[in-house]
Design a protein around this motif. Structure first.
Motif, mmCIF file in Angstrom:
data_model
loop_
_atom_site.group_PDB
_atom_site.id
_atom_site.type_symbol
_atom_site.label_atom_id
_atom_site.label_comp_id
_atom_site.label_asym_id
_atom_site.label_seq_id
_atom_site.Cartn_x
_atom_site.Cartn_y
_atom_site.Cartn_z
ATOM 1 N N ILE A 24 41.472 0.033 0.027
ATOM 2 C CA ILE A 24 42.384 -0.814 -0.758
ATOM 3 C C ILE A 24 42.706 -2.048 0.066
ATOM 4 O O ILE A 24 43.589 -2.033 0.935
ATOM 5 N N ILE A 29 39.430 -3.627 -4.290
ATOM 6 C CA ILE A 29 39.443 -2.181 -4.096
ATOM 7 C C ILE A 29 38.001 -1.708 -4.215
ATOM 8 O O ILE A 29 37.324 -1.993 -5.205
ATOM 9 N N VAL A 53 41.046 -7.121 -7.309
ATOM 10 C CA VAL A 53 42.378 -6.973 -7.893
ATOM 11 C C VAL A 53 43.405 -7.943 -7.303
ATOM 12 O O VAL A 53 44.503 -8.096 -7.819
ATOM 13 N N LEU A 55 45.328 -7.676 -4.638
ATOM 14 C CA LEU A 55 46.581 -6.995 -4.316
ATOM 15 C C LEU A 55 47.445 -7.858 -3.404
ATOM 16 O O LEU A 55 48.673 -7.756 -3.410
ATOM 17 N N SER A 73 46.102 -3.058 -9.525
ATOM 18 C CA SER A 73 45.626 -2.089 -8.530
ATOM 19 C C SER A 73 45.747 -0.661 -9.046
ATOM 20 O O SER A 73 44.846 0.163 -8.837
ATOM 21 N N SER A 76 42.963 -0.071 -11.443
ATOM 22 C CA SER A 76 41.695 0.085 -10.730
ATOM 23 C C SER A 76 41.597 1.459 -10.074
ATOM 24 O O SER A 76 40.555 2.127 -10.148
#
Length: 540
Positions: A24, A29, A53, A55, A73, A76
Motif C-alpha cells: 500500500i 496499491i 489510488v 493514497l 484505497s 481497491s
C-alpha cells in the motif's frame, strides 16, 4: 488429468501454499499472488493486481489522508481481497509505507481496513521498507559477489540500498518521491526552468547524506552495479525499450538503460505538456502526471553515485514481503540464511549503540522469556511473536541510561521508538518501546498518549509483557547474576504462583533480589490475579 490419489493430493497441499502480498504505497496499491513450493523453496507468481489510488493525497491543513483517498484505497483493497479469495489464498500479508506512516490519521486508516475488509496491515518504517526491497531484488537477481546499489523510487519516498549477496551494507529511505515532489514543486505545464532548477537542487540536497554514506561503505576499488525497481523506473525503462527496440521486452527483468539516455529522456519530458507525455508509448495517464519528478530523482541519484547505467529488476517490496514471510516461517535456509536472524541482530546493534550492559540485559531477557514459557497456557496465551517482543524489550529496557539515569525508562521508550530496528513493523517497535517503558515506575495508563492510541489487544499485550519484565528485572537487582534459574509452579486452587529461585552461589541468600521482587511483584499480581510466593533454594 486430475490426480485421483487423495494421499498424493494431501502431500501436494503440504508442500505448497498460496500467499498474497499487498503493498500500500503513496501512489498505488499493488498485490501479487504466489504459490510457494516449500520443498525448493521458491515461489511462482500466479496473479498481479495494481490500482493507482493516490493514497498520499492529503489535507493541506491537517496533513490527514483525505476521505476520498481513503475511500479509493478501501475499494481497491476490497477488490484485492476478493481476488485473493477467488484464488483460495491461504495467507494475506499487507504493508503500508510513507503515506500512511506520515499521516496523523494513518492508523485510523489501518484499523478501518481491518474492520471493514479483514486485511491486517503492517505499517513499516522506511528502513524496513528498504530491507524488504533488498530481499525482493536478491530473490530475483544473482549478485555474483558484487556490490549493488538498489534504487526504488516510490510516490512518497526513495529507498537507496547498498548491498551484496550476504547482507545490506546500508539502508536508507528519503522523503523524495514522485508524487510528493510533483505536488510540492511542479505547478507549470510543461515545467518551467525555475521550478526545474528548484526541483533538482532539492533532490540533490535530500539525497546528499544517504549517497555520501553509500560511498563511505564501498570498499577500496569496488564499483557497484545499479539496480532499479518499482513503477517510476519500470516506466522509464519501458519507454526507453520501446523507443530503442520498437517493442516492450517480456520480461523487462534485466533490461539496461544508460545514464546518458536517461538524461536525454529527462530533457525531453520537461519540454512536453502532460497531454504530450501521455501520448508516449509505454506511458500511462497517471504516471504521466508524476514522471518528470520521478525521472529527475533517478537522474540525480545516478549522477551523484557516478553510475553509468541501471538494470531493471521486476521484483521489489511485494516480493521482498514474500521472502521475509518465508524466512520467518523457516522455509529458507540457503543463501538468505543470514537474514533469518535480522531482528535479533538489529536489537543487539541498537544495544551496542546505546552502550547497554549486554551481560545484564541478556540475564533479564533469559528470566523474562523463562517466565513467559513456563506460564504459557497457565496465565497467558501469547505466542512466538510476543515472546520475541518481550525478549527485545528486555535486552533494551535499560538503554535510556545512555541519556540519563533519571527517568531512564522514558528515555528507553524514545530511543527504541526511533531506533532503526529492522525486521519489525512499526506497531511491533511501538510495542517493544512501551514494554521497556513500563519495566519500572508507572504502570500503563490511558492518559499516556503513545499507549492510549493503541488498540485494546496491543494495550493488553503491553500490560502483561511489561509485568513479566518487571519481575525479571527484580530478579537481577544487583546485576551480578545472583540467581541462576527460575522454576514456576502455579497453584490454581489458591491462585498462588510459586517461584523457586536457584542461586548461582549456594551461599547467597539473594535477600536483595527477594526484597526487590516483593516490591515489584504487585503489578504482576494485580494484573494476573495471583499471589507470588518466592523461595530461594537452601544451601543444604
Amino acid at each position: 488429468m486430475a490426480n485421483s490419489n487423495p494421499l498424493q493430493n494431501n502431500m501436494v497441499s503440504e508442500q505448497t501454499c498460496t500467499l498474497a502480498a499487498i503493498d500500500i504505497g503513496t501512489n498505488s496499491i499493488h498485490m501479487v499472488i504466489v504459490e510457494i513450493d516449500k520443498t525448493l523453496p521458491a515461489f511462482t507468481i500466479i496473479s498481479r493486481e495494481k490500482d493507482t489510488v493516490r493514497l498520499g493525497e492529503r489535507d493541506p491543513k491537517t496533513g490527514n489522508l483525505t476521505e476520498a483517498a481513503i475511500a479509493r484505497s478501501l475499494a481497491s483493497l476490497r477488490r484485492c481481497k476478493d481476488l485473493a479469495d477467488s484464488f483460495n489464498v491461504e495467507h494475506i500479508i499487507a504493508a503500508a509505507t510513507s503515506a500512511t506512516r506520515e499521516a496523523p490519521n494513518g492508523l485510523d486508516f489501518i484499523w478501518q481496513v481491518e474492520e471493514k475488509i479483514g486485511i491486517t496491515i503492517n505499517l513499516i518504517s522506511g528502513y524496513e521498507e528498504a530491507r524488504r526491497i533488498y530481499l525482493g531484488v536478491l530473490s530475483g537477481m544473482d549478485f555474483q559477489e558484487k556490490p549493488h546499489v538498489i534504487i526504488d523510487i516510490g510516490g512518497g519516498s526513495t529507498e537507496i540500498v547498498l548491498a551484496d549477496a550476504q547482507e545490506p551494507r546500508f539502508l536508507s529511505s528519503t522523503k523524495v518521491g514522485a508524487v510528493r515532489l510533483t505536488n510540492e514543486f511542479i505547478s507549470s505545464d510543461p515545467i518551467d526552468e525555475t521550478e526545474l532548477t528548484y526541483l533538482r537542487a532539492y533532490v540533490r540536497g535530500m539525497l546528499e547524506r544517504p549517497i555520501d554514506e553509500v560511498k563511505r561503505k564501498l570498499k577500496l576499488g569496488e564499483s557497484p552495479q545499479a539496480v532499479g525497481t518499482s513503477g517510476t523506473i519500470e516506466t522509464l525503462v519501458s519507454i526507453h525499450a520501446i523507443q530503442t527496440l520498437g517493442e516492450l521486452p517480456s520480461p523487462l527483468q534485466g533490461y539496461q538503460m544508460s545514464r546518458k539516455d536517461l538524461k536525454d529522456m529527462v530533457k525531453k519530458f520537461v519540454s512536453l505538456t502532460y497531454e504530450e507525455r501521455v501520448d508516449l508509448s509505454g506511458m500511462s495517464e497517471k504516471r504521466a502526471e508524476i514522471i518528470v519528478a520521478g525521472a529527475v530523482i533517478l537522474l540525480e541519484a545516478m549522477t551523484m553515485l557516478d553510475l553509468e547505467s541501471i538494470t531493471i529488476c521486476e521484483r521489489a517490496l511485494r516480493e521482498g514481503m514474500i521472502v521475509d514471510w518465508m524466512l520467518t516461517h523457516g522455509l529458507i535456509e540457503d543463501r538468505l540464511s543470514f537474514q533469518t536472524a535480522v531482528r535479533q541482530r538489529s536489537v543487539y546493534k541498537i544495544a551496542r549503540k546505546y552502550q547497554v550492559d549486554l551481560g545484564y540485559g541478556e540475564k533479564v531477557a533469559t528470566f523474562a522469556v523463562s517466565l513467559f514459557d513456563q506460564l504459557f497456557g497457565v496465565l497467558h496465551d501469547w505466542e512466538k511473536t510476543e515472546r520475541e517482543l518481550l525478549w527485545s524489550a528486555a535486552i533494551l529496557h535499560n538503554c535510556g541510561v545512555y541519556i540519563s539515569h533519571s527517568s531512564h525508562h522514558k528515555h528507553s521508550y524514545y530511543l527504541i521508538r526511533h531506533a532503526e530496528l529492522l525486521g519489525f513493523t512499526e506497531i511491533e517497535i511501538e510495542t517493544i518501546a512501551n514494554i521497556a517503558r513500563y519495566h519500572r515506575k508507572s504502570t500503563p495508563k490511558k492518559k499516556h498518549d503513545a499507549y492510549s492510541k493503541l488498540p485494546d489487544q496491543y494495550r493488553k499485550r503491553i500490560k502483561q509483557l511489561s509485568a513479566m519484565l518487571r519481575v525479571a528485572v527484580a530478579l537481577d537487582r544487583r546485576q551480578i547474576g545472583a540467581i541462576k534459574d527460575i522454576h514456576c509452579k502455579y497453584d490454581e486452587e489458591y491462585k498462588k504462583l510459586h517461584l523457586h529461585l536457584i542461586p548461582s552461589n549456594p551461599q547467597d541468600d539473594c535477600a536483595l533480589e527477594l526484597w526487590n521482587l516483593d516490591y515489584k511483584k504487585v503489578v504482576f499480581e494485580d494484573l494476573f490475579d495471583v499471589k507470588i510466593v518466592a523461595t530461594v533454594e537452601s544451601k543444604g
